[in-house]
Design a protein around this motif. Structure first.
Motif, short mmCIF file in Angstrom:
data_model
loop_
_atom_site.label_atom_id
_atom_site.label_comp_id
_atom_site.label_asym_id
_atom_site.label_seq_id
_atom_site.Cartn_x
_atom_site.Cartn_y
_atom_site.Cartn_z
N ASP A 128 35.09 -29.03 62.89
CA ASP A 128 35.90 -27.91 63.36
C ASP A 128 35.46 -26.59 62.76
O ASP A 128 35.75 -25.53 63.30
CB ASP A 128 37.38 -28.18 63.04
CG ASP A 128 37.61 -28.39 61.56
OD1 ASP A 128 36.63 -28.71 60.84
OD2 ASP A 128 38.77 -28.26 61.11
N ARG A 129 34.73 -26.68 61.63
CA ARG A 129 34.26 -25.44 61.00
C ARG A 129 32.81 -25.13 61.35
O ARG A 129 32.43 -23.97 61.48
CB ARG A 129 34.39 -25.53 59.48
CG ARG A 129 35.83 -25.71 59.00
CD ARG A 129 35.95 -25.29 57.55
NE ARG A 129 35.65 -23.87 57.40
CZ ARG A 129 35.36 -23.29 56.22
NH1 ARG A 129 35.33 -24.02 55.12
NH2 ARG A 129 35.09 -22.00 56.17
N ASN A 179 28.02 -22.53 62.52
CA ASN A 179 28.96 -21.44 62.25
C ASN A 179 29.06 -21.10 60.77
O ASN A 179 29.57 -20.03 60.41
CB ASN A 179 30.35 -21.82 62.77
CG ASN A 179 30.38 -21.92 64.28
OD1 ASN A 179 29.47 -21.41 64.96
ND2 ASN A 179 31.41 -22.55 64.83
N LEU A 180 28.60 -22.00 59.89
CA LEU A 180 28.72 -21.77 58.45
C LEU A 180 27.40 -21.46 57.76
O LEU A 180 27.39 -20.85 56.70
CB LEU A 180 29.36 -22.99 57.78
CG LEU A 180 30.79 -23.34 58.17
CD1 LEU A 180 31.24 -24.59 57.43
CD2 LEU A 180 31.73 -22.17 57.87
N ASN A 181 26.30 -21.90 58.34
CA ASN A 181 25.03 -21.82 57.64
C ASN A 181 23.91 -21.59 58.65
O ASN A 181 23.79 -22.32 59.63
CB ASN A 181 24.79 -23.11 56.85
CG ASN A 181 23.67 -22.98 55.83
OD1 ASN A 181 22.80 -22.12 55.96
ND2 ASN A 181 23.69 -23.85 54.83
N ASP A 231 37.20 -17.77 49.70
CA ASP A 231 38.50 -18.44 49.75
C ASP A 231 38.57 -19.43 50.91
O ASP A 231 39.22 -20.47 50.80
CB ASP A 231 39.60 -17.39 49.91
CG ASP A 231 40.98 -18.02 49.87
OD1 ASP A 231 41.36 -18.57 48.81
OD2 ASP A 231 41.68 -17.98 50.91
N ASN A 232 37.87 -19.14 51.99
CA ASN A 232 37.87 -20.04 53.14
C ASN A 232 37.19 -21.37 52.83
O ASN A 232 37.41 -22.37 53.53
CB ASN A 232 37.17 -19.39 54.34
CG ASN A 232 37.96 -18.23 54.91
OD1 ASN A 232 39.16 -18.11 54.65
ND2 ASN A 232 37.30 -17.36 55.67
N ASP A 233 36.33 -21.40 51.79
CA ASP A 233 35.60 -22.61 51.42
C ASP A 233 36.25 -23.33 50.24
O ASP A 233 35.62 -24.17 49.60
CB ASP A 233 34.14 -22.26 51.06
CG ASP A 233 33.41 -21.63 52.23
OD1 ASP A 233 33.70 -22.03 53.37
OD2 ASP A 233 32.55 -20.75 52.00
N ARG A 234 37.51 -22.98 49.96
CA ARG A 234 38.17 -23.54 48.77
C ARG A 234 38.20 -25.07 48.82
O ARG A 234 37.89 -25.73 47.84
CB ARG A 234 39.59 -23.00 48.65
CG ARG A 234 40.30 -23.50 47.38
CD ARG A 234 41.81 -23.22 47.38
NE ARG A 234 42.09 -21.83 47.69
CZ ARG A 234 42.65 -21.41 48.83
NH1 ARG A 234 42.98 -22.30 49.76
NH2 ARG A 234 42.88 -20.14 49.04
#
Length: 252
Positions: free
Chosen positions: A79-80, A29-31, A151-154
Motif C-alpha cells: 500500500d505504500r 513510491n518510496l525509493n 515520521d511517515n516511516d516510523r
C-alpha cells in the motif's frame, strides 16, 4: 551463484562492483532505486601453514576464513510502495518478505539462548541456508540497520530496530578453522596402508613357518611312535623265544 578465484584486493573489489551493478532495482513510491533481491558476496581467504616444519616445506594444513557481505532488501508494504496486483514486482516483493520472515524466525530462535531444545529452520529459505554459519556458527557478525528519520516511516523504523535488537542477542564466537592438506592426508593413509600390508605379510610368513615347524614335529612324533611300536613288537618276540627256550630246556 558464481565462484571466482582472485589474487589481489583489486580483483576482489572489481567483482564486488560487478555484482552490485548486476543487482536488479526498480523505482516505486518510496525509493527510486529499490532493491529487488538480496545480495550476498563471500570472500574466502586460505593461507597454507606449516606445523613444526622448516620454511619452504610442504604445507601440512590450511587456515581459512570467509568474509560474508550481505545486503538485505527491505521488507515492502504494497500500500505504500504502490506495487500491487499479479505483476512481476509483486512476486519479487512477496519473495523478499517471505525470506525476511524466515530470517526473523531464525534470529528469534537463536537469540532465545536455548538452541538444543528447538529446531533452527535454516533450510526454510535459501537466504538463511546461506547465512547459517554467519548466524550460528564459528563467526563474528555485525549487523547494520538502516532506518529513516521521517515520521511517515516510523513503523518501518521501529520494526527494523526490533529486528536488529533480536539479532544483537545472538552469541557467536569465532576461532581458527584448520584444514589439513589433503595430499599429505592421502599420503599418510597410503603409508599406514603399506605398513599394515607389510605387517600382514610378515604375519602370514610367520604363520607359514610355524605350520612347517608343526609339520616337522608331527612327523618326528609319528616316527618315534613307529619306533616305539617296533621296539615293543621286538621285545614281545624276544620274550616268546625266551619262553620257548625255557620249555625246551625243561623237557630235556
Amino acid at each position: 551463484l558464481a565462484r571466482h578465484a582472485v589474487t589481489s584486493v583489486g580483483e576482489a573489489m572489481a567483482l564486488l562492483d560487478t555484482g552490485s551493478k548486476a543487482r536488479a532495482t526498480c523505482s516505486n513510491n518510496l525509493n527510486a532505486d529499490s532493491s529487488r533481491s538480496h545480495s550476498v558476496c563471500t570472500l574466502e581467504l586460505v593461507r597454507p601453514t606449516v606445523n613444526g616444519a622448516l620454511a619452504g616445506a610442504s604445507a601440512s594444513s590450511e587456515s581459512s576464513t570467509s568474509l560474508w557481505f550481505v545486503d538485505l532488501a527491505g521488507s515492502e508494504r504494497n500500500d505504500r510502495t504502490g506495487v500491487g496486483g499479479a505483476s512481476k514486482r509483486q512476486g519479487e516483493a512477496n519473495a523478499i518478505n517471505t525470506s525476511l520472515m524466515t530470517l526473523g524466525t531464525v534470529i528469534a530462535k537463536l537469540s532465545s539462548g536455548d538452541r538444543s531444545s528447538s529446531h533452527i529452520p535454516y533450510r526454510d529459505s535459501k537466504l538463511t541456508h546461506l547465512l547459517s554459519t554467519s548466524l550460528g556458527g564459528n563467526s563474528w557478525t555485525t549487523m547494520v540497520a538502516c532506518i529513516s528519520p521521517r515520521d511517515n516511516d516510523r513503523e518501518e523504523s521501529i520494526n527494523t530496530l526490533r529486528y536488529a535488537s533480536r539479532a544483537a542477542k545472538i552469541l557467536t564466537e569465532g576461532g581458527p578453522n584448520e584444514i589439513e592438506n589433503m595430499d599429505l592426508v592421502i599420503n599418510k593413509h597410503k603409508q599406514e596402508l603399506q605398513s599394515l600390508q607389510s605387517m600382514a605379510s610378515a604375519a602370514a610368513e610367520e604363520a607359514r613357518m610355524k605350520d612347517e615347524e608343526l609339520g616337522r614335529l608331527q612327523a618326528m612324533v609319528a616316527d618315534l611312535e613307529r619306533r616305539a611300536s617296533d621296539a615293543a613288537a621286538e621285545a614281545h618276540r624276544a620274550s616268546e623265544r625266551a619262553s620257548a627256550a625255557e620249555r625246551r630246556a625243561a623237557e630235556a
